[in-house]
Write a protein that holds these residues in place. Structure first.
Motif, mmCIF file in Angstrom:
data_model
loop_
_atom_site.group_PDB
_atom_site.id
_atom_site.type_symbol
_atom_site.label_atom_id
_atom_site.label_comp_id
_atom_site.label_asym_id
_atom_site.label_seq_id
_atom_site.Cartn_x
_atom_site.Cartn_y
_atom_site.Cartn_z
ATOM 1 N N GLN A 191 0.802 -1.214 0.000
ATOM 2 C CA GLN A 191 0.000 0.000 0.000
ATOM 3 C C GLN A 191 0.838 1.268 0.000
ATOM 4 O OE1 GLN A 191 0.197 -2.251 2.318
ATOM 5 N NE2 GLN A 191 0.428 -1.338 4.368
ATOM 6 N N SER B 160 0.193 -10.011 7.906
ATOM 7 C CA SER B 160 -0.783 -9.190 8.626
ATOM 8 C C SER B 160 -1.040 -7.866 7.921
ATOM 9 C CB SER B 160 -0.278 -8.940 10.059
ATOM 10 O OG SER B 160 -1.165 -8.118 10.770
ATOM 11 N N ARG C 102 -3.750 -8.122 5.059
ATOM 12 C CA ARG C 102 -5.072 -8.735 5.256
ATOM 13 C C ARG C 102 -6.210 -7.765 4.969
ATOM 14 N NH1 ARG C 102 -5.180 -9.345 11.865
ATOM 15 N NH2 ARG C 102 -4.366 -7.252 12.329
ATOM 16 N N ASN C 103 -5.956 -6.448 5.046
ATOM 17 C CA ASN C 103 -7.002 -5.472 4.742
ATOM 18 C C ASN C 103 -7.162 -5.225 3.244
ATOM 19 O OD1 ASN C 103 -7.528 -5.026 7.504
ATOM 20 N ND2 ASN C 103 -5.852 -3.534 7.628
ATOM 21 N N TYR C 104 -6.317 -5.864 2.440
ATOM 22 C CA TYR C 104 -6.355 -5.637 0.989
ATOM 23 C C TYR C 104 -6.567 -6.949 0.235
ATOM 24 C CZ TYR C 104 -4.206 -1.243 2.463
ATOM 25 O OH TYR C 104 -3.941 -0.047 3.071
#
Length: 306
Positions: A93, A264, A267-269
């Protein structure tokens, strides 16, 4: 009537000895090479595992062998770029190269795993050595402590310890190492009980040798083999535990690229950038499987892969 002349006993014996003592011919280098080639080709799993570890270990200490990119250098223009020839594992990101972060993060993960295995090996072996050889109250006390450690799930115990010790790679390694002490203790104690009744140990005791010297010279060298094999087997499981604690945020703090924290971070992507978690996770899985396969071969389970 003429006497039959019998061969001289010394001559006959020497001839027979010469026949029996004829040195066996050493195998031809080509046959030896074919034998080695057949050994590896009939075990493709072991071959791939050995190649992976042979690549991983040098590059963990010298990551520039695989990549020249800075794992901490951000490039916002290239953020969340998919895997390509320029970025083998894509970018995260912040535009950082994921492959470079995986390569540089190998050292942190392997150092923590190696330290954890070393803690379990040294402390557990010492406790098992004393319990098996001294017996009595020492044996009862150490084995009851071992039973207490075994009654607590490993991940739960490591979480409790790392919470008390604080965050960081070394503290994670110590917490994981303590969870494996009990198993090393039991294995070493069992081997010491076998060796302690041997004739050479009894002879050393009868000659007046002090018990620390008997332990160091006679008992430990003959009982250490299975314990070292278990250490190799345990290494893969320790990598998973260290990565799990790092995934939960207890390991090296950002922006340090540790394998568990890399999984970790992505995990949001998952919906838009699957490579952030999938590719570092595959590297962890491949390393664990390779370590387990090599450990199985050391343990004698080197049957042909099917």
């Amino acid at each position: 009537m003429t006497e039959l002349s019998l061969p001289d006993a010394d001559t006959a014996g020497s001839g027979a000895d010469l026949t029996r003592a004829a040195p066996a011919q050493s195998p031809h280098p080509r046959s030896r090479l074919r034998r080695y080639a057949r050994f590896w080709l009939t075990r493709p799993g072991l071959l791939l595992s050995a190649l992976l570890i042979a690549v991983l270990l040098p590059t963990a200490f010298f990551p520039r062998l695989l990549t020249s990119r800075d794992p901490l250098a951000a490039a916002p223009r290239d953020k969340l770029a998919a895997p390509s020839a320029e970025h083998l594992f894509g970018t995260d990101q912040l535009g950082r190269d994921v492959f470079a972060r995986v390569v540089h993060g190998a050292l942190l993960t392997l150092q923590a795993s190696g330290l954890a295995v070393l803690v379990g090996l040294v402390v557990g072996s010492l406790a098992g050595l004393l319990a098996g050889y001294l017996g009595g109250v020492v044996d009862d006390t150490l084995m009851r402590l071992t039973d207490v450690l075994l009654s607590i799930p490993g991940l739960l115990l490591s979480l409790a310890l790392v919470t008390a010790l604080g965050f960081g790679t070394v503290k994670v390694a110590l917490a994981v190492g303590v969870t494996s002490v009990s198993t090393f203790t039991r294995i070493m104690r069992a081997e010491v009980l076998k060796v302690a009744g041997s004739g050479y140990v009894e002879a050393a005791r009868a000659s007046g040798t002090r018990w620390p010297a008997v332990l160091w010279r006679h008992v430990l060298p003959n009982a250490a083999g299975p314990v070292l094999v278990y250490a190799a087997i345990d290494f893969g499981a320790v990598i998973l535990q260290v990565s799990s604690l790092s995934f939960l945020g207890y390991g090296a703090q950002p922006p340090a690229p540790e394998w568990g924290s890399l999984v970790s971070d992505g995990r949001n992507y998952l919906a838009t950038a699957w490579w952030l978690t999938t590719l570092p996770g595959l590297v962890i899985a491949a390393t664990v499987l390779a370590a387990n396969r090599i450990a199985r071969s050391l343990d004698g389970e080197d049957t042909e892969d099917r």
